[in-house]
Design a protein around this motif. Structure first.
Motif, PDB file in Angstrom:
ATOM      1  N   ARG A  62      -2.476 -18.546  -7.115  1.00  0.00           N
ATOM      2  CA  ARG A  62      -1.679 -18.235  -5.917  1.00  0.00           C
ATOM      3  C   ARG A  62      -2.006 -16.835  -5.377  1.00  0.00           C
ATOM      4  N   VAL A  65      -5.159 -17.305  -3.346  1.00  0.00           N
ATOM      5  CA  VAL A  65      -4.843 -18.024  -2.106  1.00  0.00           C
ATOM      6  C   VAL A  65      -4.202 -17.064  -1.105  1.00  0.00           C
ATOM      7  N   ALA A  66      -3.305 -16.211  -1.612  1.00  0.00           N
ATOM      8  CA  ALA A  66      -2.656 -15.230  -0.737  1.00  0.00           C
ATOM      9  C   ALA A  66      -3.686 -14.249  -0.181  1.00  0.00           C
ATOM     10  N   ARG A  69      -5.566 -15.945   2.578  1.00  0.00           N
ATOM     11  CA  ARG A  69      -4.725 -16.023   3.781  1.00  0.00           C
ATOM     12  C   ARG A  69      -4.671 -14.663   4.477  1.00  0.00           C
ATOM     13  N   GLU A  70      -4.601 -13.622   3.685  1.00  0.00           N
ATOM     14  CA  GLU A  70      -4.579 -12.266   4.236  1.00  0.00           C
ATOM     15  C   GLU A  70      -5.860 -11.973   5.017  1.00  0.00           C
ATOM     16  N   ARG A  72      -7.755 -14.181   6.524  1.00  0.00           N
ATOM     17  CA  ARG A  72      -7.810 -15.015   7.732  1.00  0.00           C
ATOM     18  C   ARG A  72      -6.762 -14.634   8.761  1.00  0.00           C
ATOM     19  N   GLU A  73      -5.566 -14.224   8.285  1.00  0.00           N
ATOM     20  CA  GLU A  73      -4.419 -14.107   9.188  1.00  0.00           C
ATOM     21  C   GLU A  73      -3.804 -12.717   9.209  1.00  0.00           C
ATOM     22  N   PRO A  77      -7.788  -9.920  11.229  1.00  0.00           N
ATOM     23  CA  PRO A  77      -8.389 -11.143  10.669  1.00  0.00           C
ATOM     24  C   PRO A  77      -9.909 -11.132  10.769  1.00  0.00           C
TER      25      PRO A  77
END
Length: 313
Positions: A62, A65-66, A69-70, A72-73, A77
């Motif tokens: 996790r 995954v975080a 995400r960081e 990408r978003e 980004p």
């Protein structure tokens, strides 16, 4: 435990240093590649620090995954290609931690990188290459060097980094000729590549009439290509040479440091060369990497067919 200044936890920083030494010593990665890995993985470790992770053994899927995400978003980004590159660095790092028994299970085993669109390499036409090379005509030491560099890049498909890393002794033709060159690719993997007659002539002219003039301006160096102050030509200056030649040639296409390498591969395949021969010349570990050039050739044939055949549309 974090460092006293609140930076990356000591244990993770030590793991990173060990991994980078492994890449440098055991895998033969270049200083440029090591620096790129350090940048990517320092960003990962900073993300883990903010998540309260101080030891590799507590990294969970996790957390990664975080981190993805960081990337990408987050506030700044990254493009999908940059995210994919950074996640590749993460997977290499966590595999190393498993191999070194720092962690029992790879937390990045199921980490999914973004799907990248197919990006076909952009090759110059033969006419454009000839215009690019013709833009380096002249007898000045710098011009002779530039012509030799560009001719070598197109004749051998060498990466710019491989070309500027060459020493004079890497010209390995028989009886003092320069019809072969020893290139060192990724992971210091060596390959011997033929040098065509035009490149041989340009290199010989440079060695006789230009390199001696440049070499006396600096300390003795075995480097083949020298800058104007007598030191080894840098990768950045080699790129400036390519860009300046493209500007003088007034090419109406974008020219990148890899343009001559892409053109070398595409023109060989168009001329009937076997893809596995091109793979060997380019130094690709897998023929799948080389086969992207067969798609370029097929696309060009398809375009010509559609344009020329009366019942193709």
């Amino acid at each position: 435990m974090p460092d006293a200044d609140g930076g990356i936890p000591v244990g993770l920083a030590t793991d990173l240093d060990r991994y980078l030494r492994h890449l440098a010593i055991e895998r033969g990665r270049s200083p440029h590649t090591i620096a790129a890995y350090r940048r990517d993985l320092s960003r990962l470790l900073d993300s883990l620090r903010r998540a309260g992770i101080s030891d590799a053994g507590t990294i969970a899927p996790r957390h990664l995954v975080a981190f993805a995400r960081e990337l990408r978003e987050g506030p700044a980004p990254l493009a999908a290609s940059s995210v994919a590159r950074m996640l590749s660095s993460v997977r290499g790092f966590t595999r190393f931690l498993v191999d070194e028994q720092r962690i029992p299970v790879d937390p990045a085993a199921d980490l999914i990188a973004p799907k990248l669109p197919d990006r076909l390499p952009k090759a110059l036409t033969i006419a454009q290459v000839e215009s690019l090379l013709a833009a380096t005509d002249g007898d000045e030491p710098g011009v002779l060097r530039d012509r030799a560099l560009l001719e070598l890049l197109y004749a051998t498909g060498a990466r710019v980094s491989e070309a500027v890393s060459l020493n004079v002794d890497d010209l390995v033709g028989e009886a003092g000729t320069t019809d072969l060159v020893r290139l060192f690719g990724k992971g210091s993997k060596q390959r011997i590549v033929p040098v065509g007659s035009y490149a041989r002539a340009a290199i010989d002219a440079y060695l006789v009439r230009s390199r001696p003039v440049l070499s006396v301006r600096g300390r003795a160096t075995p480097a083949l290509f020298l800058g104007m102050r007598g030191a080894r030509l840098s990768r950045q200056n080699a790129w400036l040479v390519i860009r300046a030649a493209a500007a003088r040639a007034q090419l109406d296409v974008e020219v990148s440091p890899h343009s001559l390498r892409h053109s070398f591969a595409t023109h060989l395949l168009q001329g009937g060369a076997d893809v596995r021969v091109v793979q060997e010349l380019l130094g690709h570990a897998s023929v799948a990497t080389t086969q992207i050039y067969t798609r370029v050739t097929a696309d060009a044939l398809r375009d010509m067919y559609v344009t020329a055949h009366p019942r193709a549309r």
